[in-house]
Enzyme design. Sequence first.
Site, PDB file in Angstrom:
ATOM      1  N   HIS A  80      -3.557  -5.674   0.784  1.00 27.18           N
ATOM      2  CA  HIS A  80      -3.424  -5.956   2.212  1.00 27.18           C
ATOM      3  C   HIS A  80      -3.797  -7.421   2.470  1.00 27.18           C
ATOM      4  CE1 HIS A  80      -2.598  -1.949   3.699  1.00 27.18           C
ATOM      5  NE2 HIS A  80      -3.554  -1.463   2.936  1.00 27.18           N
ATOM      6  N   CYS A 124       0.840  -1.203   0.000  1.00 22.05           N
ATOM      7  CA  CYS A 124       0.000   0.000   0.000  1.00 22.05           C
ATOM      8  C   CYS A 124       0.879   1.259   0.000  1.00 22.05           C
ATOM      9  CB  CYS A 124      -0.973  -0.034   1.177  1.00 22.05           C
ATOM     10  SG  CYS A 124      -2.368   1.104   0.982  1.00 22.05           S
TER      11      CYS A 124
END
Length: 501
Positions: A437, A337
């Site tokens: 994630h 991310c």
Amino acid sequence: MKNSPLTIMIQGTHSDAGKSVITTALCRIFAQDGYKTAPFKSQNMALNSYITLDGKEVGRAQGVQAEAAKTIATTDMNPILIKPSRDMEAQVVFHGKPYATMKANQYREEFFQLGVQAIHDSLQKLKEEYEVIVIEGAGSPAEINLTDKELVNMRVARIANAPVILVGDIDKGGVFASLVGTLQLLGPHDRSRVIGVIINKFRGDISLLQPGLDWFEEYTGVPVLGVIPYLEGLEIDGEDSLVLQKYGNDHKDQAAIDIAVIAYPRISNFTDVDPLRLEPDCRVRFVRKASELGNPDFIILPGTKNTAEDLLFLREAGLFEKIKTAYHNGTCLAGICGGFQMLGEKIMDPSQIESPYTIMEGFGLFPMVTEMTEMKKTVRVKGFCRMKGFENLLLSGYEIHMGRTQLNRNHQPFSILSGEMEGCTIQEGTLFGTYLHDVFHNDEFRGAYLNKIRKKKGLEPIERSLRFRDLKEREFDRLAEHVRRSIKMDLILEKMKEFSV
């Protein structure tokens, strides 16, 4: 006529008293006992979040509590999520979507009435669907400077007409003073809601504690509903940076694989690395200073709520050059991310959405530029890996990020998610970046990647890796059993029924 749903609220004498864990335990206990159960936390402040099935964002703790209750998380279980982004400023996520970036005073003045209405509406929806609602407070109900416009403790108990259990952490010391002081600072009507207290994280001989328990009950008139012994090694997702101390206490000094996770100030969703911590031959260290980096086998740049400012932190702390040098010397490096964004050439923020810096140079290891945008992507995804040597391994997880990343030249994607190329990788996976994630929660991928590192070090591969999702279920049951035998569940249920009449 449908019976009124039962409610119970867990409040604490301070942050990190154990409210989230006890709420999680009660969710599993009631589910085990046949009740259709839901968690609820009106307002959560955390950088670890959870994505619902419909692509909305709630606090990680409420997502985990829903799993413990064997139900599906929705935004009604956490209608307000506050995600600090800068000092004195935070993004307000309302029913799973970004609402505004606000300062503390602005939030209290402008959002309060909307928040109260959201609490009423969400609780009503949960009461229509569930038989038991386990409500979690935040901080302390005795923060008298905030009680006029608080949205998470006694006001919620009143709206829900819920009895309250007050939790104190004896491991930190001063538990009787904190319990008594909290009770004395409550108004009479709020204090009458407190059906008892739980003393949490006890170590030692309970007979030595008994005189204190007897004194407390006589002095306050409030019963002690249980003393919960300290539970070692509980592996349930942490909610916020308060639990990072646990992550730093990995004493596997002789582990074969050394993994350094960079703990910048605005680290988020660090639960991505939980499965790595549980691998028997892996040591995971959270690194804050250049002097702590050492010579790891694998460096991970995790998520962040403010990519540019945490990138600046890496430079000022001396970690930027050390990480880059380690990679060029053969250390595996991954960015997730915001960490993935850092690995590109530039972070652009012309509208100063995330920080005051309109441009920030990245590591320059990927041919890409990221521009921050108002739009926030929150979605659960499935797909497969495209990294060389790991092709077609199944992947699932979630994306949650601000910013649009543009890769400038031909590149090898890390994965195909929901039919689209995602991420980047070079040097056969020695370097990879992804928006996915929970990437290491995928057992086959995690096992294969660790075997790549083992092979590089001349170690034998491990064929059977940890099954992380199965472990989580066992941990929910272990926690529930531990709490059930330590508290007076029959009395708690009796009081819940009295309040529901």
